[in-house]
Design a protein around this motif. Structure first.
Motif, PDB file in Angstrom:
ATOM      1  N   UNK A  92       1.767  -0.314  -6.224  1.00  0.00           N
ATOM      2  CA  UNK A  92       2.553  -1.388  -5.618  1.00  0.00           C
ATOM      3  C   UNK A  92       1.996  -2.763  -6.003  1.00  0.00           C
ATOM      4  N   UNK A  93       0.666  -2.879  -5.931  1.00  0.00           N
ATOM      5  CA  UNK A  93       0.066  -4.188  -6.252  1.00  0.00           C
ATOM      6  C   UNK A  93       0.167  -4.513  -7.741  1.00  0.00           C
ATOM      7  N   UNK A 117      -1.903   7.479  -0.369  1.00  0.00           N
ATOM      8  CA  UNK A 117      -1.477   6.147   0.063  1.00  0.00           C
ATOM      9  C   UNK A 117      -2.201   5.053  -0.717  1.00  0.00           C
ATOM     10  N   UNK A 118      -3.512   5.243  -0.914  1.00  0.00           N
ATOM     11  CA  UNK A 118      -4.288   4.226  -1.640  1.00  0.00           C
ATOM     12  C   UNK A 118      -3.773   4.058  -3.068  1.00  0.00           C
ATOM     13  N   UNK A 151      -0.519   2.236  -3.120  1.00  0.00           N
ATOM     14  CA  UNK A 151      -0.703   0.794  -2.924  1.00  0.00           C
ATOM     15  C   UNK A 151      -1.245   0.130  -4.195  1.00  0.00           C
TER      16      UNK A 151
END
Ligand SMILES: [Mg+2]
Lengths: 127, 156
Positions: free
Chosen positions: B95-96, B88-89, B92
């Motif tokens: 994503x960022x 998940x990290x 993200x």
């Protein structure tokens, strides 16, 4: 104060919840997308919503529209935390009813300040 | 066919911003690699597709060890204690990077829309794309680890 944190990333939810805890707020509820957020609000009243924009199933923008369309949640302060920071994004978010905006990536100080600012603007609780 | 320098620069700066503010680890950019001559030796790949004015993919590549370090830094955990949190990290992170890249481009051209990230973890896999794409691979050093951010554009 009770918070609902809506984000498809568990990492981001944890970062936000850790920041809230540092500010002395320990009552945080979580949802993984807008649809789960709507479901959560139906059973759990909160005082403030912190939501992502890009999420599967129901985006943050659609979620905010749903929050504003519901008599029970219409007045809640909504802080949006997103990478979407183009001018047209901010216009769209404000139109949907977002009260405050944090752009990702953010520094720990920035997220803390934005949450504090949102809390100051939040209507005092009348329960 | 190469991707314009200004576009690549937005991606590199977006990546640096994400590491500086959310990972608290400085990274040092390396020389960009055009095309697909070099495939990053990665065990963790997170991709974010985008569509609209431009169509394509941003992919973040790293080793398992580097991915655990990144996740640990983001969450304030020891890398050894990181396990289920890592995919998940890293998703993200991608994503960022893709989101900040999209916002920078949106200042000079119509905005594209980004999708949610997809994370793949494994060993010895390689990614293949159709031939009608243009790609650039941007390496970064994070201490002794090399990370890669790749941009794949359709039909340019
Ligand atoms: Mg998201």
């Amino acid at each position: 104060m009770r918070f609902l944190i809506v984000d498809d990333s568990s990492t981001m939810r944890r970062i936000i919840i850790n920041t809230l805890k540092k500010l002395g707020h320990h009552e945080c509820y979580e949802a993984g997308n807008g649809r789960e957020g709507v479901e959560r609000l139906a059973t759990t009243p909160v005082d403030m919503i912190i939501t992502d924009w890009n999420m599967p199933e129901m985006s943050g923008i659609d979620f905010v529209r749903a929050v504003r369309a519901n008599e029970a949640t219409r007045q809640l302060p909504v802080l949006m935390v997103t990478t979407n920071a183009a001018e047209e994004d901010i216009v769209e978010a404000l139109k949907a009813g977002v009260s405050n905006y944090v752009v990702k990536p953010f520094t720990p100080d920035t997220i803390k300040e934005k949450i504090q600012a949102a809390l100051r603007m939040a209507p005092s609780r009348t329960r | 066919m190469t991707i314009p320098e200004t576009v690549v620069d937005h991606l590199v700066v977006a990546t640096e911003e994400v590491f500086e503010t959310m990972v608290f680890r400085p990274i040092v950019r390396g020389a960009q690699l055009d095309g697909d001559a070099v495939r990053p030796p990665s065990n963790v790949v997170a991709t974010v597709a985008f569509a609209g004015h431009r169509r394509g993919l941003v992919a973040f590549h790293s080793s398992l060890a580097a991915a655990r370090e990144i996740a640990g830094s983001m969450l304030g955990m020891e890398p050894n204690a990181v396990n289920g949190e890592m995919p998940d990290a890293i998703g993200e992170i991608a994503n960022m990077i893709a989101g900040a890249f999209r916002t920078k481009l949106a200042a000079v051209e119509p905005a594209s829309a980004i999708a949610v990230p997809t994370v793949t973890i494994g060993s010895d896999f390689s990614t293949r794309y159709g031939s009608a794409v243009t790609r650039v691979l941007c390496p970064f050093e994070m201490d002794a680890q090399t990370l890669y951010v790749e941009l794949i554009l359709n039909g340019e």
